[in-house]
Design an enzyme around this catalytic site. Structure first.
Site, PDB file in Angstrom:
ATOM      1  CG  HIS A   1      19.756   6.562  -1.248  1.00  0.00           C
ATOM      2  ND1 HIS A   1      20.978   5.791   0.261  1.00  0.00           N
ATOM      3  CD2 HIS A   1      19.142   6.688   0.433  1.00  0.00           C
ATOM      4  CE1 HIS A   1      20.928   6.241   1.417  1.00  0.00           C
ATOM      5  NE2 HIS A   1      20.075   6.268   1.236  1.00  0.00           N
TER       6      HIS A   1
HETATM    7  N1  UDP Z   1      15.409  13.293   1.251  1.00  0.00           N
HETATM    8  C1  UDP Z   1      15.262  14.842   0.148  1.00  0.00           C
HETATM    9  N2  UDP Z   1      14.583  14.609  -1.045  1.00  0.00           N
HETATM   10  C2  UDP Z   1      14.554  13.242  -1.578  1.00  0.00           C
HETATM   11  C3  UDP Z   1      14.591  12.140  -0.478  1.00  0.00           C
HETATM   12  C4  UDP Z   1      15.179  12.413   0.690  1.00  0.00           C
HETATM   13  O1  UDP Z   1      15.381  16.113   0.454  1.00  0.00           O
HETATM   14  O2  UDP Z   1      14.181  13.444  -2.950  1.00  0.00           O
HETATM   15  C5  UDP Z   1      15.832  13.896   2.223  1.00  0.00           C
HETATM   16  C6  UDP Z   1      14.689  12.563   3.425  1.00  0.00           C
HETATM   17  O3  UDP Z   1      13.763  13.678   3.487  1.00  0.00           O
HETATM   18  C7  UDP Z   1      15.670  13.111   4.438  1.00  0.00           C
HETATM   19  C8  UDP Z   1      17.066  12.784   3.804  1.00  0.00           C
HETATM   20  O4  UDP Z   1      16.825  13.333   1.997  1.00  0.00           O
HETATM   21  O5  UDP Z   1      15.297  14.396   5.457  1.00  0.00           O
HETATM   22  C9  UDP Z   1      17.851  11.041   3.786  1.00  0.00           C
HETATM   23  O6  UDP Z   1      18.789  11.095   3.197  1.00  0.00           O
HETATM   24  P1  UDP Z   1      19.487  10.243   2.801  1.00  0.00           P
HETATM   25  O7  UDP Z   1      18.041   9.345   2.523  1.00  0.00           O
HETATM   26  O8  UDP Z   1      19.898  10.378   1.153  1.00  0.00           O
HETATM   27  O9  UDP Z   1      20.086   9.511   3.318  1.00  0.00           O
HETATM   28  P2  UDP Z   1      20.251   8.395   4.674  1.00  0.00           P
HETATM   29  O10 UDP Z   1      19.475   9.478   6.182  1.00  0.00           O
HETATM   30  O11 UDP Z   1      19.443   7.057   4.654  1.00  0.00           O
HETATM   31  O12 UDP Z   1      21.711   8.499   5.257  1.00  0.00           O
END
Ligand code: UDP
Length: 373
Positions: free
Chosen positions: A207
């Site tokens: 993403h």
């Molecule tokens: N996550 C979720 N569903 C998904 C993909 C990710 O619940 O389809 C969860 C993942 O397990 C983690 C969190 O979302 O706990 C991470 O968020 P994201 O990847 O959107 O953002 P980042 O961590 O890169 O800021």
């Protein structure tokens, strides 16, 4: 203390849910949702699944460009914070909502606490890096997850006790939630819903802005295809597709190879389940990188830098930075998740993985209680 937590995206809803029980025991806490993520798959479902009450204030700033969203959030936050007059504003992570919350708090001279302070990838082109640097410099109470983040802050002159600041290493809030959810994730039966079985698939999420350009989309889709075919295996890649990335694929006119199975964004528990039982995880997500490391699942990171170096091999984790380079990705997959041992490794992991709670939620609540800004 009366706290206003400003959230807006999926990872922030997850972090707010992890913090909530401890905050509620010691403080009065109000949830302000900017609406940065607004549909059910990216936001709504997490309230229900993680027991987060409906937000006390919803600003409904969704679907705007970065600068327009930032401006609209600050503008809408101001009257809300004036009305609530919290003793502190709490922001989580590194998103536009976090930056907006920090700037609005600064404009109103309200004390600011930053959860996940001090993370640095070293890449100032990343929107998240820009956001976290600014927010760390505005915050009075900083919660780095560990010693590396404390050192990053010190390198920028942000140290405990100086200029009235409190810097408290509290552990990782996401680890607390991972620890309590792991027992449910050990059950592999939900995998049947995706037509895969333990150790015989790769789980992916993508993403970041850097992976949404026309060329980038094609490059990482080719990486995923290569991984699915690696070693003569037909190990499908299950890609939980972020809506922003879905738009990027469409705009790029890129074809999704048949080896890549697109599924909708998943709930938190299902995402842990998919990570725990996978042969490997491929991701550019900060949260997924750490979860894979805690669970012991090999992780190929579709980036050249990370703000979570402790998740990499040689630093305590089983992750490797592979960029969008198919050769590096294949080499890392062969090393970290060779096909011959993948099923046994996934089965063992599902039985034996241990994720100790970090105690971050309690530590944050206690630090807030002691804080006299
Ligand atoms: N996550 C979720 N569903 C998904 C993909 C990710 O619940 O389809 C969860 C993942 O397990 C983690 C969190 O979302 O706990 C991470 O968020 P994201 O990847 O959107 O953002 P980042 O961590 O890169 O800021």
């Amino acid at each position: 203390m009366r706290l206003a937590s400003v959230v807006g995206t999926r990872p922030q809803l997850i972090k707010a849910a992890a913090a909530r029980p401890a905050l509620e025991r010691r403080h009065r806490s109000v949830l302000v949702d900017t609406g940065q993520h607004y549909d059910d798959e990216m936001a709504g479902r997490f309230f229900e699944e993680l027991g987060l009450p409906a937000p006390d204030r919803s600003l409904r700033v969704g679907g705007l460009s970065r600068a327009a969203a930032l401006a609209a959030m600050i503008e809408r936050l101001e009257p809300v914070l004036v009305e609530l007059r919290p003793d502190a504003v709490v922001v989580y992570g590194d998103t536009i909502s976090t930056l907006a919350g920090a700037l609005a708090a600064a404009a109103l001279d309200l004390p600011l606490a930053h959860v996940e302070a001090g993370l640095r990838s070293g890449d100032r082109r990343m929107p998240e890096e820009q956001n976290r640097v600014v927010v760390d410099h505005l915050a009075g109470l900083l919660f780095p997850p560990g010693p590396e983040a404390v050192a990053n802050l010190a390198a920028e002159g942000i140290v405990d006790g100086a200029a009235g600041r409190r810097v408290a290493a509290v552990g990782d809030l996401m680890q607390d939630l991972c620890a309590v959810t792991l027992p449910a994730a050990r059950d592999a039966s939900p995998l049947a819903g995706f037509d895969v079985s333990p150790g015989r698939y790769v789980f992916a999420t993508v993403h970041r802005a850097e992976n949404r350009g026309y060329a980038a989309v094609r490059e990482w889709l080719a990486v995923l295809d290569g991984l699915a075919r690696a070693d003569g295996a037909r190990r499908p890649v299950v890609l939980a597709l972020h809506p922003g990335t879905a738009r990027a694929i469409e705009e790029a006119g890129a074809a999704v190879p048949p080896t890549v199975r697109i599924i909708a964004p998943q709930g938190y528990r299902m995402t842990l389940t998919l990570q725990l039982h996978a042969a490997a995880v491929v991701t550019d997500s900060g949260g997924v990188q750490r979860e894979a490391a805690w669970l012991g699942t090999p992780a190929l990171v579709l980036r050249e830098t990370t703000e979570w170096p402790e998740t990499l091999e040689g630093h305590g984790g089983r992750g490797a930075l592979v960029g969008r380079d198919a050769g590096r990705a294949l080499e890392a997959l062969a090393r970290l998740a060779p096909r011959s041992g993948a099923v046994a490794a996934a089965e063992r992991r599902a039985r034996e993985a241990v994720v100790p709670p970090a105690g971050a939620a309690e530590a944050i609540a206690a630090e807030l209680e002691r804080w006299r800004p």
